[in-house]
Scaffold this active site. Structure first.
Site, PDB file in Angstrom:
ATOM      1  N   CYS A   1      14.463  -0.605  17.714  1.00 45.85           N
ATOM      2  CA  CYS A   1      14.699  -0.567  16.277  1.00 45.85           C
ATOM      3  C   CYS A   1      13.968  -1.768  15.691  1.00 45.85           C
ATOM      4  O   CYS A   1      13.807  -2.782  16.366  1.00 45.85           O
ATOM      5  CB  CYS A   1      16.212  -0.691  16.042  1.00 45.85           C
ATOM      6  SG  CYS A   1      16.699  -0.950  14.333  1.00 45.85           S
TER       7      CYS A   1
ATOM      8  N   ASP B   1      17.009  -4.662  18.349  1.00 40.74           N
ATOM      9  CA  ASP B   1      16.481  -4.747  16.984  1.00 40.74           C
ATOM     10  C   ASP B   1      15.445  -5.860  16.875  1.00 40.74           C
ATOM     11  O   ASP B   1      15.370  -6.761  17.727  1.00 40.74           O
ATOM     12  CB  ASP B   1      17.657  -5.020  16.027  1.00 40.74           C
ATOM     13  CG  ASP B   1      17.449  -4.409  14.657  1.00 40.74           C
ATOM     14  OD1 ASP B   1      16.295  -4.117  14.309  1.00 40.74           O
ATOM     15  OD2 ASP B   1      18.444  -4.239  13.938  1.00 40.74           O
ATOM     16  N   MET B   2      14.645  -5.826  15.829  1.00 35.57           N
ATOM     17  CA  MET B   2      13.629  -6.858  15.566  1.00 35.57           C
ATOM     18  C   MET B   2      13.357  -6.813  14.071  1.00 35.57           C
ATOM     19  O   MET B   2      12.694  -5.911  13.599  1.00 35.57           O
ATOM     20  CB  MET B   2      12.372  -6.500  16.362  1.00 35.57           C
ATOM     21  CG  MET B   2      11.372  -7.599  16.572  1.00 35.57           C
ATOM     22  SD  MET B   2      10.488  -8.063  15.072  1.00 35.57           S
ATOM     23  CE  MET B   2       9.351  -9.232  15.705  1.00 35.57           C
TER      24      MET B   2
ATOM     25  N   ASP C   1      27.392  -2.522  16.215  1.00 31.47           N
ATOM     26  CA  ASP C   1      26.129  -3.050  15.692  1.00 31.47           C
ATOM     27  C   ASP C   1      26.247  -4.557  15.480  1.00 31.47           C
ATOM     28  O   ASP C   1      27.103  -5.236  16.071  1.00 31.47           O
ATOM     29  CB  ASP C   1      25.772  -2.288  14.396  1.00 31.47           C
ATOM     30  CG  ASP C   1      24.278  -2.198  14.165  1.00 31.47           C
ATOM     31  OD1 ASP C   1      23.712  -3.182  13.659  1.00 31.47           O
ATOM     32  OD2 ASP C   1      23.670  -1.167  14.508  1.00 31.47           O
TER      33      ASP C   1
ATOM     34  N   ASP D   1      16.063   2.963   8.502  1.00 34.60           N
ATOM     35  CA  ASP D   1      17.386   2.608   7.971  1.00 34.60           C
ATOM     36  C   ASP D   1      17.804   3.568   6.872  1.00 34.60           C
ATOM     37  O   ASP D   1      18.970   3.627   6.497  1.00 34.60           O
ATOM     38  CB  ASP D   1      17.364   1.181   7.411  1.00 34.60           C
ATOM     39  CG  ASP D   1      17.537   0.142   8.516  1.00 34.60           C
ATOM     40  OD1 ASP D   1      17.923   0.520   9.639  1.00 34.60           O
ATOM     41  OD2 ASP D   1      17.280  -1.048   8.253  1.00 34.60           O
TER      42      ASP D   1
HETATM   43  C1  GLA Z   1      18.489  -3.698  10.961  1.00 36.39           C
HETATM   44  C2  GLA Z   1      18.673  -2.334  11.573  1.00 36.39           C
HETATM   45  C3  GLA Z   1      19.979  -1.749  11.122  1.00 36.39           C
HETATM   46  C4  GLA Z   1      21.114  -2.672  11.492  1.00 36.39           C
HETATM   47  C5  GLA Z   1      20.880  -4.048  10.914  1.00 36.39           C
HETATM   48  C6  GLA Z   1      21.889  -5.052  11.433  1.00 36.39           C
HETATM   49  O1  GLA Z   1      18.285  -3.620   9.601  1.00 36.39           O
HETATM   50  O2  GLA Z   1      17.620  -1.499  11.249  1.00 36.39           O
HETATM   51  O3  GLA Z   1      20.179  -0.475  11.688  1.00 36.39           O
HETATM   52  O4  GLA Z   1      21.223  -2.736  12.892  1.00 36.39           O
HETATM   53  O5  GLA Z   1      19.580  -4.549  11.261  1.00 36.39           O
HETATM   54  O6  GLA Z   1      21.672  -6.317  10.944  1.00 36.39           O
END
Ligand code: GLA
Length: 721
Positions: free
Chosen positions: A518, A470-471, A358, A540
């Site tokens: 995500c 992700d965003m 991640d 999350d």
């Molecule tokens: C977001 C995503 C998480 C993780 C964090 C990493 O919050 O939803 O799952 O990947 O970013 O910074």
């Protein structure tokens, strides 16, 4: 199935398997009025009640009847669908019927995500409407699916004048019906609490949801349904709309003083102004419309079938996804090659199939204050380099995936130091930061190219088979230095087109990669994103109890195969609750399934449970991914237990999930009426070591085993004998 134009009556009739949709062309001018949407009507010559225009009282006609695509300024004072501004500053618009075209198949919407179908199972109607005076043409698109009760809609607007026209509002669908004590269902939420179901009476006035954040968002959802007041999972009328779009939207129901109801959906007109030069066209994103005469359950299964068969694409469309282990909640930013390999080795022993690294593997990213945009492997952490790490993971017999947040830039990054103007900002104004990051001006081609090239370089450097895209923040300070003043109102939509273009480039260039979207959990979980990624991180918050409501709201529309769900460690990192490991596994089995914990640190007993759970995943995942979903009981309503089931298409197998959230003294375990089974077939139920006929299970019910204590979960597996 089909689309018919009855020339004598000037009526269009669109039929799906169980529904009909009828509209008509009224009078010499050709106003398009809506006549009927509901249960299928037989025959082509349905009696219609076409309202008649009377020019002395034109406003009464425009405002008091069901209209198909109402415009601004000519007498319809309800929420209208289209609004323009001519060079002279005029805005009133009155598009009327000019021609139509009916054909087999379904067109793509260039640059936009949309459902797809071939000629064997879909027909399309295009109705050309024009306002010759304003010089605007609106082509209304309706596609009818044979195998699902779905009608999709979108609109193409073209400037047919020789002057510029600015489009200030363009919704994609409108449905006018007579009120029948309707209620409205929408989904609301927040970070960690996405897609809670809200049902309320539709009073007079407007009621709806929207986003002005540049993403579909955690707070509301691009979905709205009108239901009759007695609608249950199995009975009652449902009219639903879902938007195949991931940016600003509006979804609204309006009950008027004469007790009509108008439901609309489309791009939010907030900060929207799209300049069309002579001959230019704007394509509005697609709305999926579902009518069910058999309650919410039927609506849900219609959406699931449509999205599984006609929206999701790519290698993983119809196959099991690898069971992954993600290091986020295990290590946050504190990891290196050695730690990752320790996790991978232990995970492999228990049946986990992919390691996902991640946030934190790139640039100077040792916390979340810096480095977004610098997509270069940090070899202080990833010692030996990415290829070494991935090769070692592959040698274990595991796949490898990684996290990106491509749309962002941190002020403390090499990218920002080189290109400060690439972040959305208004010159002279200190922009709003969130998580210390800014949003890249994706409307600029050089920005999109930079992102693609830097991602591609990493992806080509090792055997990467999964991306988490992700965003993590909403758009603010929306201004682009590359667009003139009269095009700044295009940025929100151009931003979405840019995200779609970039994701399309990634999935085309790397077709073997599994993409998971995500957005701080499930902040951009919508059909637009599903066109590019077959799964989306649902929230999350992976607490097994909170997930019951989050997954219930998500599964109201989206197939279980799309719901990113992981088993995490306890106390849960979002809410601090401790639940049995077993329950966490059972709840995550309703989604894509994976782990997000330090497998090297949890106790031995839990590690052994992982081996059991990964076996269960292989046993049940085909059924979960492909089957029909039935919601049997909601913890969010009864405050005691949750229950849902998945039935295979041939109805020979089913899996019931029961979670007892709260034990209540002196109330026995429930007997739950199942659904979707064959009445005359006997089902063997492993957990009860008993055989029961379908009609008994559906009418008398399944006696779930009494449990003592809270947070207990059980699966009941039914096999037809
Ligand atoms: C977001 C995503 C998480 C993780 C964090 C990493 O919050 O939803 O799952 O990947 O970013 O910074």
């Amino acid at each position: 199935m089909g689309i018919i134009f009855n020339e004598k009556e000037s009526i269009f009739k669109l039929d799906t398997k169980n529904t009909s949709y009828i509209m008509g062309i009224e009078g010499d001018l050709g106003h398009l009025v809506h006549i009927y949407y509901g249960k299928k009507l037989k025959g082509d010559n349905n009696p219609s009640h076409m309202p008649v225009i009377n020019f002395t009282h034109k406003i009464w006609f425009m405002d008091g009847n069901a209209m198909e695509y109402p415009a601004d300024g000519c007498g319809d004072f309800r929420e209208h669908c289209i609004e323009i501004r001519t060079e002279d500053g005029y805005s009133a618009l009155e598009p009327v019927y000019v021609s139509h075209n009916i054909y087999k198949g379904k067109p793509l919407l260039p640059g936009l995500p949309a459902t797809f179908a071939d000629e064997s199972c879909c027909m399309t109607l295009e109705i050309v409407m024009q306002d010759a005076l304003a010089g605007v043409e609106a082509v209304l698109l309706y596609s009818v699916f044979e195998d699902t009760d779905v009608i999709t809609r979108s609109v193409r607007v073209r400037n047919i004048s020789d002057k510029n026209v600015t489009l200030t509002k363009v919704l994609s669908a409108c449905l006018d019906i007579v009120n029948d004590n309707y209620e409205v269902i929408t989904l609301h939420g927040a970070w960690g609490r996405e897609r809670s179901i809200q049902r309320q009476k539709l009073g007079y006035g407007r009621c709806g949801v929207f986003s002005e954040r540049g993403v579909s968002g955690h707070q509301n959802h691009p979905f709205i349904a009108l239901v009759s007041e007695n609608t249950t999972q199995k009975t009652g009328d449902v009219y639903a709309m879902n938007f195949v779009y991931s940016g600003n939207y509006e979804a609204q129901c309006e009950r008027t003083s004469n007790d009509m109801v108008r439901m609309v959906m489309g791009i939010n007109p907030y900060n929207f102004a799209w300049k069309l030069e002579s001959g230019q066209e704007f394509i509005a994103p697609e709305v999926v419309m579902v009518y069910s005469a058999e309650g919410l359950g039927k609506m849900t299964r219609t959406f699931h079938d449509l999205y599984r068969n006609h929206l999701i694409r790519g290698k993983y469309k119809d196959i099991k996804r690898p069971i992954l282990i993600n290091n986020w909640e295990a290590t946050y930013f504190d990891f290196d090659t050695e730690k990752l390999l320790q996790i991978a080795k232990e995970a492999k022993k228990h049946g986990i199939e992919m390691l996902v690294v991640d946030d934190g593997w790139f640039g100077n990213r040792f916390d979340d204050n810096r480095a977004l945009g610098d997509w270069v492997v940090n070899e202080d952490k990833i010692k030996g380099g990415l290829k070494y790490l991935v090769d070692e993971v592959n040698k274990l017999g595991m796949k490898f995936g990684m996290w990106f947040e491509p749309e962002m830039i941190c002020p403390d990054s090499d990218l920002y130091r080189a290109h400060p103007d690439w972040a959305f900002h208004i010159p002279g104004r200190e922009g709003a930061r969130a998580r210390n990051q800014m949003v890249l001006d994706m409307t600029r081609k050089e920005v999109r190219d930079y992102i693609f090239d830097s991602m591609a370089k990493v992806l080509n450097s090792a055997n990467v088979e999964y991306i988490k895209w992700d965003m993590n923040r909403a758009l603010t300070d929306v201004a682009s230095l590359s667009l003139p003043a009269d095009r700044q109102g295009e940025i929100y939509h151009r931003y979405m087109l840019a995200v779609y273009e970039l994701q399309e480039r990634i999935v085309k260039e790397f077709p073997h990669i599994l993409l998971e979207n995500c957005s701080s959990g499930g902040g951009r979980y919508d059909p637009g994103m599903l066109y590019y990624s077959p799964q989306i991180w649902c929230s999350d918050n992976a607490d097994a109890i909170d997930r019951l409501s989050i997954q219930e709201g998500t599964a109201l529309i989206y197939p279980l195969s799309t719901m990113g769900a992981h088993v995490t460690d306890c106390p849960n990192h979002s809410v601090g609750r401790t639940t049995p490991f077993d329950t966490r596994g059972i709840v995550a089995l309703a989604g894509t399934f994976g782990y997000e914990l330090d497998v090297t640190k949890i106790d031995e007993k839990e590690r052994e449970q992982i081996s059991e759970q990964t076996k269960m995943f292989h046993k049940y995942n085909d059924l979960v991914r492909e089957g029909d979903y039935y919601r049997l009981a909601s913890y969010s309503l009864n405050n005691r237990y949750d229950c849902y089931m998945v039935v295979s298409k041939d109805k020979k197998e089913a899996l019931v999930t029961y979670v007892q959230v709260k034990t209540v003294a002196a109330i026995p375990a429930p007997v739950i009426k199942l659904d979707g089974l064959l009445e005359d077939v006997k089902y063997y139920i492993d957990e009860l070591e008993n055989t029961m006929p379908g009609d008994v299970l559906m009418n008398m019910g399944l006696p779930v085993k009494p449990e003592h204590g809270d947070y207990k979960a059980r699966l009941y597996h039914l096999i037809a004998e």
